[in-house]
Write a protein that holds these residues in place. Structure first.
Motif, PDB file in Angstrom:
ATOM      1  N   GLU A 125     -15.958 -66.650  21.484  1.00  0.00           N
ATOM      2  CA  GLU A 125     -14.691 -66.767  20.757  1.00  0.00           C
ATOM      3  C   GLU A 125     -14.193 -68.212  20.709  1.00  0.00           C
ATOM      4  O   GLU A 125     -13.379 -68.568  19.859  1.00  0.00           O
ATOM      5  CB  GLU A 125     -13.623 -65.843  21.359  1.00  0.00           C
ATOM      6  CG  GLU A 125     -12.920 -66.362  22.606  1.00  0.00           C
ATOM      7  CD  GLU A 125     -13.607 -65.926  23.888  1.00  0.00           C
ATOM      8  OE1 GLU A 125     -12.967 -66.001  24.952  1.00  0.00           O
ATOM      9  OE2 GLU A 125     -14.772 -65.505  23.812  1.00  0.00           O
ATOM     10  N   GLY A 147     -15.135 -69.752  17.308  1.00  0.00           N
ATOM     11  CA  GLY A 147     -14.678 -69.133  16.075  1.00  0.00           C
ATOM     12  C   GLY A 147     -15.236 -67.762  15.788  1.00  0.00           C
ATOM     13  O   GLY A 147     -14.991 -67.203  14.710  1.00  0.00           O
ATOM     14  N   PRO A 190     -15.039 -63.873  16.077  1.00  0.00           N
ATOM     15  CA  PRO A 190     -13.928 -62.958  16.373  1.00  0.00           C
ATOM     16  C   PRO A 190     -14.335 -61.868  17.357  1.00  0.00           C
ATOM     17  O   PRO A 190     -14.178 -60.677  17.106  1.00  0.00           O
ATOM     18  CB  PRO A 190     -13.591 -62.382  14.995  1.00  0.00           C
ATOM     19  CG  PRO A 190     -14.889 -62.382  14.276  1.00  0.00           C
ATOM     20  CD  PRO A 190     -15.611 -63.620  14.735  1.00  0.00           C
ATOM     21  N   HIS A 203     -12.237 -73.479  19.344  1.00  0.00           N
ATOM     22  CA  HIS A 203     -11.146 -72.519  19.405  1.00  0.00           C
ATOM     23  C   HIS A 203     -10.758 -72.264  20.862  1.00  0.00           C
ATOM     24  O   HIS A 203     -11.522 -72.532  21.789  1.00  0.00           O
ATOM     25  CB  HIS A 203     -11.548 -71.193  18.743  1.00  0.00           C
ATOM     26  CG  HIS A 203     -11.744 -71.280  17.270  1.00  0.00           C
ATOM     27  ND1 HIS A 203     -12.757 -72.008  16.692  1.00  0.00           N
ATOM     28  CD2 HIS A 203     -11.049 -70.716  16.234  1.00  0.00           C
ATOM     29  CE1 HIS A 203     -12.682 -71.911  15.369  1.00  0.00           C
ATOM     30  NE2 HIS A 203     -11.677 -71.124  15.074  1.00  0.00           N
ATOM     31  N   GLU A 243      -2.054 -65.664  14.421  1.00  0.00           N
ATOM     32  CA  GLU A 243      -3.112 -66.132  15.314  1.00  0.00           C
ATOM     33  C   GLU A 243      -2.601 -67.094  16.365  1.00  0.00           C
ATOM     34  O   GLU A 243      -3.318 -67.947  16.845  1.00  0.00           O
ATOM     35  CB  GLU A 243      -4.237 -66.807  14.499  1.00  0.00           C
ATOM     36  CG  GLU A 243      -5.000 -65.853  13.635  1.00  0.00           C
ATOM     37  CD  GLU A 243      -5.839 -64.882  14.419  1.00  0.00           C
ATOM     38  OE1 GLU A 243      -5.982 -65.020  15.636  1.00  0.00           O
ATOM     39  OE2 GLU A 243      -6.368 -63.968  13.810  1.00  0.00           O
ATOM     40  N   ARG A 290      -8.195 -74.673  17.861  1.00  0.00           N
ATOM     41  CA  ARG A 290      -7.633 -73.646  17.008  1.00  0.00           C
ATOM     42  C   ARG A 290      -7.503 -72.332  17.774  1.00  0.00           C
ATOM     43  O   ARG A 290      -8.255 -72.093  18.723  1.00  0.00           O
ATOM     44  CB  ARG A 290      -8.534 -73.439  15.785  1.00  0.00           C
ATOM     45  CG  ARG A 290      -8.430 -74.536  14.742  1.00  0.00           C
ATOM     46  CD  ARG A 290      -9.569 -74.466  13.743  1.00  0.00           C
ATOM     47  NE  ARG A 290     -10.721 -75.214  14.230  1.00  0.00           N
ATOM     48  CZ  ARG A 290     -11.882 -75.299  13.583  1.00  0.00           C
ATOM     49  NH1 ARG A 290     -12.044 -74.649  12.453  1.00  0.00           N
ATOM     50  NH2 ARG A 290     -12.877 -75.986  14.073  1.00  0.00           N
ATOM     51  N   TRP A 295      -8.043 -68.490  18.836  1.00  0.00           N
ATOM     52  CA  TRP A 295      -9.184 -67.607  18.644  1.00  0.00           C
ATOM     53  C   TRP A 295      -8.943 -66.723  17.423  1.00  0.00           C
ATOM     54  O   TRP A 295      -7.820 -66.467  17.028  1.00  0.00           O
ATOM     55  CB  TRP A 295      -9.465 -66.760  19.875  1.00  0.00           C
ATOM     56  CG  TRP A 295      -8.266 -66.219  20.609  1.00  0.00           C
ATOM     57  CD1 TRP A 295      -7.746 -66.697  21.771  1.00  0.00           C
ATOM     58  CD2 TRP A 295      -7.435 -65.091  20.239  1.00  0.00           C
ATOM     59  NE1 TRP A 295      -6.647 -65.938  22.153  1.00  0.00           N
ATOM     60  CE2 TRP A 295      -6.439 -64.952  21.225  1.00  0.00           C
ATOM     61  CE3 TRP A 295      -7.450 -64.202  19.185  1.00  0.00           C
ATOM     62  CZ2 TRP A 295      -5.464 -63.970  21.188  1.00  0.00           C
ATOM     63  CZ3 TRP A 295      -6.476 -63.208  19.118  1.00  0.00           C
ATOM     64  CH2 TRP A 295      -5.504 -63.097  20.129  1.00  0.00           C
ATOM     65  N   ARG A 296     -10.057 -66.245  16.835  1.00  0.00           N
ATOM     66  CA  ARG A 296      -9.953 -65.425  15.638  1.00  0.00           C
ATOM     67  C   ARG A 296      -9.884 -63.948  16.008  1.00  0.00           C
ATOM     68  O   ARG A 296     -10.584 -63.481  16.896  1.00  0.00           O
ATOM     69  CB  ARG A 296     -11.149 -65.678  14.710  1.00  0.00           C
ATOM     70  CG  ARG A 296     -11.182 -67.061  14.099  1.00  0.00           C
ATOM     71  CD  ARG A 296     -12.326 -67.181  13.130  1.00  0.00           C
ATOM     72  NE  ARG A 296     -12.155 -66.278  11.994  1.00  0.00           N
ATOM     73  CZ  ARG A 296     -13.146 -65.583  11.424  1.00  0.00           C
ATOM     74  NH1 ARG A 296     -14.379 -65.667  11.915  1.00  0.00           N
ATOM     75  NH2 ARG A 296     -12.909 -64.788  10.394  1.00  0.00           N
ATOM     76  N   SER A 297      -9.070 -63.219  15.299  1.00  0.00           N
ATOM     77  CA  SER A 297      -8.892 -61.790  15.559  1.00  0.00           C
ATOM     78  C   SER A 297      -9.774 -60.961  14.630  1.00  0.00           C
ATOM     79  O   SER A 297     -10.317 -61.447  13.634  1.00  0.00           O
ATOM     80  CB  SER A 297      -7.431 -61.399  15.335  1.00  0.00           C
ATOM     81  OG  SER A 297      -7.103 -61.509  13.952  1.00  0.00           O
ATOM     82  N   ASP A 326      -8.296 -60.991  11.177  1.00  0.00           N
ATOM     83  CA  ASP A 326      -8.616 -62.200  10.421  1.00  0.00           C
ATOM     84  C   ASP A 326     -10.002 -62.095   9.790  1.00  0.00           C
ATOM     85  O   ASP A 326     -10.229 -62.555   8.668  1.00  0.00           O
ATOM     86  CB  ASP A 326      -8.542 -63.424  11.342  1.00  0.00           C
ATOM     87  CG  ASP A 326      -8.840 -64.710  10.609  1.00  0.00           C
ATOM     88  OD1 ASP A 326      -8.109 -65.042   9.658  1.00  0.00           O
ATOM     89  OD2 ASP A 326      -9.807 -65.394  10.991  1.00  0.00           O
ATOM     90  N   ALA A 327     -10.939 -61.469  10.522  1.00  0.00           N
ATOM     91  CA  ALA A 327     -12.312 -61.362  10.023  1.00  0.00           C
ATOM     92  C   ALA A 327     -12.472 -60.282   8.959  1.00  0.00           C
ATOM     93  O   ALA A 327     -13.339 -60.405   8.084  1.00  0.00           O
ATOM     94  CB  ALA A 327     -13.253 -61.076  11.196  1.00  0.00           C
ATOM     95  N   THR A 347     -20.075 -62.512  12.727  1.00  0.00           N
ATOM     96  CA  THR A 347     -20.072 -63.662  11.796  1.00  0.00           C
ATOM     97  C   THR A 347     -21.252 -63.677  10.855  1.00  0.00           C
ATOM     98  O   THR A 347     -21.564 -64.714  10.269  1.00  0.00           O
ATOM     99  CB  THR A 347     -19.930 -65.031  12.504  1.00  0.00           C
ATOM    100  OG1 THR A 347     -21.083 -65.317  13.308  1.00  0.00           O
ATOM    101  CG2 THR A 347     -18.654 -65.105  13.330  1.00  0.00           C
TER     102      THR A 347
END
Length: 454
Positions: free
Chosen positions: A199, A202, A204, A229, A260, A272, A274-276, A279-280, A356
């Motif tokens: 994570e 980037g 998620p 991230h 985020e 940045r 972390w991506r949820s 978001d993905a 990803t």
């Protein structure tokens, strides 16, 4: 050691050999970085996925290629990469590999001392699970390259390996022998080893991996990729948001989507968030309709053995480790202000996106969940390759665009090379039963229940 120093490419024309290539995570990473690759994969369905994705592939057993057809590999390959099968080392498995760590270290020493393959192979057959020995294959390929007439004895310039955290002690032993004694021909490497959280690059998803990056002496000191991230802290999330059980989370599932910014930075304010999962998955793209409704996901599987990462997560958090059980993850949506209900589970397209992989990646054949779960997250793989080769970090936006699938003609051509026929496997293709041991050959887990067996 991580680095965000000025990028200085160390190779003019990198070309990756991807051992245990799976459905193509590292190869997609290579395409993201405009680096060619050739993957070796023994599992038929994973190869079908690779052909459909347009990836150069050999449907073959990694060990058999080393023994019998190494000289047929392109001589200009200069980067060796791979993630050996993790079943015997993973905390989700029976643990035969973890129990044999000392033995495997001994085999590493014997290989580096130049002991004949047939002597080592004879002893490796005594391991309870033969898959444990596959972690030695990258080293055996590195040694084989130095004796290859087709390569004129040229060693690989770069080695990039990843596995579950339990394999970190073996990567550290790899590092020790590669730096101190070197390969039998005297080639030495500079090596860095670490356990990284995906994570923080980037992805998620919370997934920890033991990685090794090695550069041949004279090509500079390698560094682990610098995080881009923030790290996901389960305890911090739970402290701020309380329990996440579906029956108790109706209020939270109705909360507006956060920007985020829930996870506070630990050290570097420039990282940045972390991506949820939201978001993905929220945006419609390609054939993916988008996950527009807030949701909760319940998984009975932890993240790299860390109990604090188990349980239920909202769409505002990263996914738990995506494994072959991803199709069993239960997804809850809200019915009204007081009721949650079970909604549609993740499609393979969505599961791939949590890893990803680009939308509409052509998952093919059977056991697609297992393919997704076993794969290297392409974005994470791209960060590893970029750090190993001294090139700029990848642009993650490229992976959010639908994948351009191979045409039928392209698939047929790839399969003709990889399998020997345009539309079928041939006698040269491996069979699954030749590599996976029968259940009786693997030591079963010890029961934690008390009382007589039933």
């Amino acid at each position: 050691m991580t680095s965000s120093a000025h990028h200085q490419p160390i190779l003019d024309k990198p070309f990756v050999l991807d051992l245990f290539a799976g459905p193509g995570g590292l190869d997609v990473a290579g395409q993201l970085l405009e680096i060619p690759s050739l993957g070796i994969e023994w599992e038929k369905s994973a190869c079908l996925t690779r052909y459909a994705a347009g990836l150069d592939t050999l449907h073959a057993d990694v060990s058999a290629v080393r023994r019998e057809s190494f000289e047929s590999l392109p001589p200009d390959i200069n980067v060796l990469a791979g993630g050996p099968p993790c079943q015997t080392y993973s905390v989700a498995g029976h643990g035969a590999g973890r129990q044999a760590l000392k033995q495997v270290k001994g085999y590493i020493e014997r290989l580096m001392a130049g002991e004949p393959d047939h002597e080592i192979d004879k002893d490796l057959r005594t391991l309870p699970d033969p898959r444990t020995a596959l972690v030695l294959e990258p080293l055996r390929y590195a040694i084989r390259a130095t004796t290859s007439p087709n390569r004129e004895g040229r060693p690989y310039d770069v080695i990039v390996l990843e596995q579950v955290p339990a394999v970190a002690p073996l990567w550290q032993h790899y590092a020790k022998v590669l730096e101190e004694s070197g390969l039998p021909d005297g080639t030495k490497y500079k090596v860095v080893v670490g356990v990284l959280d995906t994570e923080t690059y980037g992805v998620p998803q919370t997934r920890s991996r033991a990685v090794l990056i090695a550069r041949r002496e004279g090509l500079g000191d390698p560094s682990l990729p610098a995080a881009t991230h923030r790290s996901y802290e389960a305890k911090e999330w739970n402290r701020k948001n309380g329990t996440a059980e579906p029956e108790q989370a109706v209020d939270r599932i109705h909360q507006p989507t956060l920007d985020e910014g829930v996870a506070e930075p630990r050290n570097d304010a420039d990282l940045r968030p972390w991506r949820s999962m939201r978001d993905a998955l929220k945006k419609p793209v390609g054939s993916h309709p988008g996950r527009l409704k807030p949701f909760l996901v319940r998984s009975n599987y932890g993240s790299s053995g860390i109990p604090g990462r188990r349980g239920v997560r909202t769409d505002q958090q990263p996914a738990a480790t995506v494994t072959g059980r991803i199709s069993r993850f239960v997804v809850f949506e809200h019915l009204d202000e007081n009721v949650v209900y079970e909604g549609p589970r993740f499609s393979m397209n969505e599961a791939g996106m949590l890893q990803t992989f680009p939308p509409d990646y052509p998952w093919s054949g059977t056991a697609q969940s297992q393919q997704v779960g076993n794969a290297v997250p392409p974005l994470f793989g791209a960060h590893l390759l970029a750090a190993a080769l001294g090139i700029p970090e990848p642009d993650p936006e490229v992976l959010t665009k639908p994948w351009q699938q191979a045409t039928e003609e392209q698939r047929a051509k790839l399969r003709s090379i990889g399998c020997g026929a345009a539309d079928a496997c041939t006698d040269k293709c491996p069979r699954a039963e030749d590599q996976v041991p029968p259940p009786s050959s693997v030591r079963p887990r010890k029961s934690t229940k008390k009382g007589p067996a039933t």
